[in-house]
Scaffold this motif. Structure first.
Motif, PDB file in Angstrom:
ATOM      1  N   LYS A 144       0.733  -1.129   0.113  1.00 30.48           N
ATOM      2  CA  LYS A 144       0.089  -0.080   0.063  1.00 30.48           C
ATOM      3  C   LYS A 144       0.785   1.081  -0.100  1.00 30.48           C
ATOM      4  O   LYS A 144       0.350   2.436  -0.806  1.00 30.48           O
ATOM      5  N   THR A 145       1.898   1.225   0.621  1.00 27.94           N
ATOM      6  CA  THR A 145       2.926   2.213   0.769  1.00 27.94           C
ATOM      7  C   THR A 145       3.643   2.528  -0.444  1.00 27.94           C
ATOM      8  O   THR A 145       3.614   3.561  -0.978  1.00 27.94           O
ATOM      9  N   PHE A 146       3.943   1.398  -1.144  1.00 32.25           N
ATOM     10  CA  PHE A 146       4.692   1.558  -2.469  1.00 32.25           C
ATOM     11  C   PHE A 146       3.804   2.055  -3.656  1.00 32.25           C
ATOM     12  O   PHE A 146       4.295   3.044  -4.410  1.00 32.25           O
ATOM     13  N   VAL A 147       2.415   1.653  -3.614  1.00 33.03           N
ATOM     14  CA  VAL A 147       1.807   2.001  -4.695  1.00 33.03           C
ATOM     15  C   VAL A 147       0.667   3.226  -4.497  1.00 33.03           C
ATOM     16  O   VAL A 147      -0.033   3.761  -5.163  1.00 33.03           O
ATOM     17  N   LEU A 152       6.693   5.254  -3.722  1.00 30.21           N
ATOM     18  CA  LEU A 152       7.775   4.962  -4.755  1.00 30.21           C
ATOM     19  C   LEU A 152       7.481   4.652  -6.299  1.00 30.21           C
ATOM     20  O   LEU A 152       7.692   5.076  -7.110  1.00 30.21           O
ATOM     21  N   ILE A 153       6.609   3.499  -6.284  1.00 32.26           N
ATOM     22  CA  ILE A 153       6.101   3.075  -7.616  1.00 32.26           C
ATOM     23  C   ILE A 153       4.570   3.933  -7.884  1.00 32.26           C
ATOM     24  O   ILE A 153       4.889   4.292  -8.973  1.00 32.26           O
ATOM     25  N   GLY A 154       3.963   4.209  -6.954  1.00 31.41           N
ATOM     26  CA  GLY A 154       2.737   5.216  -7.355  1.00 31.41           C
ATOM     27  C   GLY A 154       3.225   6.396  -7.968  1.00 31.41           C
ATOM     28  O   GLY A 154       2.355   7.060  -8.891  1.00 31.41           O
ATOM     29  N   SER A 155       4.012   6.990  -7.331  1.00 31.82           N
ATOM     30  CA  SER A 155       4.393   8.317  -8.003  1.00 31.82           C
ATOM     31  C   SER A 155       5.182   8.279  -9.493  1.00 31.82           C
ATOM     32  O   SER A 155       4.770   9.265 -10.141  1.00 31.82           O
TER      33      SER A 155
END
Length: 314
Positions: A144-147, A152-155
């Motif tokens: 959830k934090t990454f996306v 990191l990935i979501g941005s």
């Protein structure tokens, strides 16, 4: 009378043989006893609860006192608007995960088997095993934090697509997130069984192939893969036998109402109907329907494998 006496003699011999075996291997029977008790209590005794599928179950009345409704819950599920959605979502997520995830441990095991530098090999193994030992709650929190839109990935995805919302708020992104994270979680741990199979390959086969001028790729294709084919087929049968059991814990921790159309599967549907709506009988019926499909798939896959390759579970 003679036939009856013969059967009694055979039973007596079988009983004596069992007693001799128990006296000889009594310690081994005692070692396996806790496992038998565990499976009996947690896997066989709960089968009594299958009766809930055919009842308008009430916890107050219990299984013995609840009203019997027959196949009503099954007809209700098959005729509902939710059936097509959860059934095809389950198949889509399961087979996508199977197709993408199943070959990756084999490829990792082959790569590690060919790696000459032991230090790098140990580092790769350690890093690939770690996700398996991390709590699923922590894993889903990391995802959830990454996306997230600022993750990191979501941005990065947001800059490429112009959509600033979290990837888990976009229905078409759930499947790739689930599959890729499943590969990350399982690839290292599942490669262990293939590494064990590779350790049993006769080194003389490789030496003979080198004399014949075979390169590394040719040896993998003609020696390594055929040597571990039984293990691969067995693991494939086991995976196909539980293809309908998409892990509801991970999906429940990741999904939300916005993406129900693509993320809701049978196991999460059973959870919601049982614990949130308290429709116990209906929930049990859907779960039994799911288990029946798994059983059919397991028997069918095992039969086909036995006829085509001679490898089967029974």
């Amino acid at each position: 009378m003679e036939l009856l006496a013969s059967k009694k003699r055979q039973k007596g011999k079988a009983l004596q043989s069992w007693r001799r075996d128990f006296r000889k291997n009594g310690s081994l029977y005692l070692l396996v006893l806790p496992v038998v008790i565990f499976y009996f209590i947690f896997n066989y005794m709960p089968m009594y609860g299958v009766l809930m599928s055919f009842q308008d179950f009430s916890p107050r009345l219990g299984i013995g006192g609840s009203e019997w409704v027959g196949l009503q819950h099954f007809r209700r599920f098959l005729g509902s608007t939710d059936f097509q959605r959860v059934f095809f979502n389950t198949l889509k997520i399961s087979f996508s995960t199977l197709i993408c995830e199943f070959p990756t441990p084999i490829l990792l095991a082959l790569m590690l088997n060919e790696m000459q530098n032991r230090h790098i090999k140990k580092v790769v193994q350690t890093l690939s095993y770690l996700p398996h030992f991390i709590s699923l709650v922590v894993i889903c929190g990391m995802i959830k934090t990454f996306v997230a839109n600022d993750g990191l990935i979501g941005s990065v995805i947001a800059q490429m697509t112009g959509n600033n919302s979290s990837l888990l708020m976009q229905a078409n992104k759930f499947l790739p997130i689930y599959v890729l994270s499943s590969i990350w979680q399982a690839v290292g741990w599942e490669s262990i069984i293939y590494l064990a199979a590779l350790a049993g390959v006769d080194p003389q086969l490789y030496e003979a192939a080198e004399i014949d001028g075979a390169g590394r790729i040719r040896k993998i294709i003609n020696i390594t893969l055929p040597s571990i084919s039984t293990t691969i087929v067995t693991m494939l049968i086991l995976r196909l036998g539980k293809v309908m059991n998409v892990g509801y814990e991970k999906i429940i921790l990741l999904y939300n109402e916005v993406i129900y159309d693509t993320s809701d599967v049978i196991s999460t549907y059973v959870y919601r109907m049982g614990f949130e709506n308290q429709d116990w009988g209906y929930s049990a019926a859907v779960g039994l329907f799911n288990s029946a499909i798994n059983l059919v798939l397991l028997v069918f896959t095992n039969t086909i494998s036995k006829k085509m390759s001679g490898t089967s579970l029974w």
